[in-house]
Design an enzyme around this catalytic site. Structure first.
Site, PDB file in Angstrom:
ATOM      1  N   PHE A  15     -70.373   2.700 -12.773  1.00 32.14           N
ATOM      2  CA  PHE A  15     -71.346   3.211 -13.732  1.00 32.14           C
ATOM      3  C   PHE A  15     -72.513   3.850 -12.993  1.00 32.14           C
ATOM      4  O   PHE A  15     -73.010   3.301 -12.009  1.00 32.14           O
ATOM      5  CB  PHE A  15     -71.858   2.069 -14.623  1.00 32.14           C
ATOM      6  CG  PHE A  15     -70.780   1.467 -15.473  1.00 32.14           C
ATOM      7  CD1 PHE A  15     -70.440   2.046 -16.681  1.00 32.14           C
ATOM      8  CD2 PHE A  15     -70.093   0.336 -15.052  1.00 32.14           C
ATOM      9  CE1 PHE A  15     -69.430   1.494 -17.467  1.00 32.14           C
ATOM     10  CE2 PHE A  15     -69.086  -0.216 -15.827  1.00 32.14           C
ATOM     11  CZ  PHE A  15     -68.755   0.375 -17.036  1.00 32.14           C
ATOM     12  N   CYS A  16     -72.922   5.021 -13.472  1.00 31.73           N
ATOM     13  CA  CYS A  16     -74.096   5.689 -12.888  1.00 31.73           C
ATOM     14  C   CYS A  16     -74.862   6.365 -14.011  1.00 31.73           C
ATOM     15  O   CYS A  16     -74.573   6.156 -15.185  1.00 31.73           O
ATOM     16  CB  CYS A  16     -73.679   6.667 -11.792  1.00 31.73           C
ATOM     17  SG  CYS A  16     -72.755   8.087 -12.368  1.00 31.73           S
ATOM     18  N   ALA A  17     -75.818   7.184 -13.641  1.00 30.61           N
ATOM     19  CA  ALA A  17     -76.682   7.808 -14.645  1.00 30.61           C
ATOM     20  C   ALA A  17     -75.869   8.609 -15.662  1.00 30.61           C
ATOM     21  O   ALA A  17     -76.050   8.463 -16.863  1.00 30.61           O
ATOM     22  CB  ALA A  17     -77.722   8.679 -13.965  1.00 30.61           C
TER      23      ALA A  17
ATOM     24  N   THR B 180     -70.453  10.070  -9.325  1.00 29.74           N
ATOM     25  CA  THR B 180     -69.622   8.910  -9.018  1.00 29.74           C
ATOM     26  C   THR B 180     -68.136   9.248  -9.116  1.00 29.74           C
ATOM     27  O   THR B 180     -67.313   8.609  -8.476  1.00 29.74           O
ATOM     28  CB  THR B 180     -69.990   7.742  -9.955  1.00 29.74           C
ATOM     29  OG1 THR B 180     -71.409   7.565  -9.903  1.00 29.74           O
ATOM     30  CG2 THR B 180     -69.337   6.452  -9.525  1.00 29.74           C
TER      31      THR B 180
ATOM     32  N   GLU C 201     -73.843   4.884 -17.527  1.00 30.17           N
ATOM     33  CA  GLU C 201     -74.345   3.524 -17.764  1.00 30.17           C
ATOM     34  C   GLU C 201     -74.495   3.234 -19.250  1.00 30.17           C
ATOM     35  O   GLU C 201     -74.284   2.111 -19.695  1.00 30.17           O
ATOM     36  CB  GLU C 201     -75.688   3.336 -17.054  1.00 30.17           C
ATOM     37  CG  GLU C 201     -76.218   1.934 -17.144  1.00 30.17           C
ATOM     38  CD  GLU C 201     -77.663   1.838 -17.565  1.00 30.17           C
ATOM     39  OE1 GLU C 201     -78.102   0.705 -17.796  1.00 30.17           O
ATOM     40  OE2 GLU C 201     -78.334   2.870 -17.683  1.00 30.17           O
TER      41      GLU C 201
END
Length: 102
Positions: free
Chosen positions: A7-9, A14, A39
């Site tokens: 999970f990232c922004a 990613t 996220e």
């Protein structure tokens, strides 16, 4: 099969790391299902997940995310900045395997 979610922004940068992790798993003969997601979709994306990893850019959210993951029995950790920056799929895969107890 090990189910890993990163999970990232927004789930964009990613996705490059996911590709590297899949290649590392293939070399090691490990069956994985790895996906990069924003996220904001974390809470509804943890069903049957073995490991959740956070991009360093949202590492500040670990305490909040940990509560959600703990409730579902999913180990979670922040991807080390160096491994993320270098897109070191092998090391990030090793972290996921360690968290999953494999």
């Amino acid at each position: 099969m090990l189910k890993i979610r990163l999970f990232c922004a927004a789930g964009m940068s990613t996705s490059f790391l996911v590709t590297k992790m899949k290649k590392a798993a293939e070399v090691k003969g490990i069956e994985v299902d790895i996906e990069a997601l924003p996220e904001s979709s974390l809470e509804k994306s943890l069903d049957e997940v073995d490991v959740a990893l956070l991009g360093p850019q949202i590492g500040f959210a670990l305490p909040k995310v940990k509560k959600v993951c703990d409730a579902k029995g999913v180990p979670v950790e922040v991807i080390p900045m160096v491994d993320y920056g270098m897109m070191n799929g092998e090391k990030v895969l090793a972290l996921a395997l360690k968290l999953a107890g494999k």
